[in-house]
Motif scaffolding. Structure first.
Motif, mmCIF file in Angstrom:
data_model
loop_
_atom_site.group_PDB
_atom_site.id
_atom_site.type_symbol
_atom_site.label_atom_id
_atom_site.label_comp_id
_atom_site.label_asym_id
_atom_site.label_seq_id
_atom_site.Cartn_x
_atom_site.Cartn_y
_atom_site.Cartn_z
ATOM 1 N N GLN A 79 28.900 -35.919 11.895
ATOM 2 C CA GLN A 79 29.982 -36.879 12.025
ATOM 3 C C GLN A 79 30.187 -37.129 13.516
ATOM 4 N N PHE A 80 29.965 -38.370 13.924
ATOM 5 C CA PHE A 80 29.894 -38.733 15.334
ATOM 6 C C PHE A 80 31.133 -39.472 15.833
ATOM 7 N N LEU A 82 31.675 -41.826 19.199
ATOM 8 C CA LEU A 82 31.000 -42.449 20.326
ATOM 9 C C LEU A 82 32.018 -42.680 21.425
ATOM 10 N N GLU A 96 24.819 -47.459 16.365
ATOM 11 C CA GLU A 96 25.446 -47.418 15.042
ATOM 12 C C GLU A 96 24.382 -47.498 13.944
ATOM 13 N N ILE A 99 22.404 -44.143 13.718
ATOM 14 C CA ILE A 99 23.210 -43.084 13.095
ATOM 15 C C ILE A 99 23.303 -43.314 11.592
ATOM 16 N N ARG A 100 23.577 -44.533 11.196
ATOM 17 C CA ARG A 100 23.706 -44.835 9.760
ATOM 18 C C ARG A 100 22.373 -44.723 9.029
ATOM 19 N N THR A 105 27.750 -40.236 9.972
ATOM 20 C CA THR A 105 29.008 -40.961 9.845
ATOM 21 C C THR A 105 29.598 -41.162 11.234
ATOM 22 N N ILE A 106 30.131 -42.349 11.479
ATOM 23 C CA ILE A 106 30.731 -42.670 12.773
ATOM 24 C C ILE A 106 32.243 -42.744 12.619
ATOM 25 N N TYR A 107 32.941 -42.095 13.528
ATOM 26 C CA TYR A 107 34.398 -42.176 13.601
ATOM 27 C C TYR A 107 34.766 -42.792 14.942
ATOM 28 N N TRP A 108 35.919 -43.440 14.976
ATOM 29 C CA TRP A 108 36.352 -44.093 16.215
ATOM 30 C C TRP A 108 37.506 -43.347 16.872
#
Length: 128
Positions: A79-80, A82, A96, A99-100, A105-108
């Motif tokens: 879980q990233f 950036l 993005e 990673i996908r 998973t990307i979190y902001w």
């Protein structure tokens, strides 16, 4: 050292790495040792400086690896967050996508579930 080192030091249980970690991991189909791409030690900083001299620009490397590799579960369950990347840039969209494609998973925002913080080289952003 700058804010990126302070950020890394404040989150000892989270891997703080450069985009090159994603690129190398995806291109070899094996998650690389995060310590080799970390931003927290003097030795790592020297190694990273040497690697950057040899590595192509991040955007070019991202495009190349995305063209060569199919989807995988390489970054599952990573879980990233950036940090320090300009919004709506080609490089950000490629990160993005990578990673996908690896099922990460990307979190902001920083959450308890973050496993990796990906820092843009030269970032002065800090986590609040």
């Amino acid at each position: 050292r700058g804010a990126k080192y302070e950020t890394a030091a404040s989150c000892p249980s989270i891997f703080v790495v450069t985009p090159q970690w994603l690129i190398e991991s995806f291109s070899t189909r094996k998650r690389q040792d995060e310590a080799e791409y970390a931003l927290v030690s003097d030795i790592t900083a020297e190694v990273e400086d040497d690697k950057q001299k040899k590595d192509p620009p991040v955007g070019d490397a991202l495009e190349q690896v995305l063209n060569e590799r199919e989807r995988s579960k390489l970054f599952y369950p990573c879980q990233f967050l950036l940090l320090g990347f300009e919004e709506d840039t080609k490089e950000m969209h490629l990160l993005e996508k990578l990673i996908r494609r690896g099922q990460g998973t990307i979190y902001w925002e920083l959450t308890e579930t973050i496993t990796h913080i990906l820092i843009q080289d030269g970032s002065d952003q800090v986590l609040m």
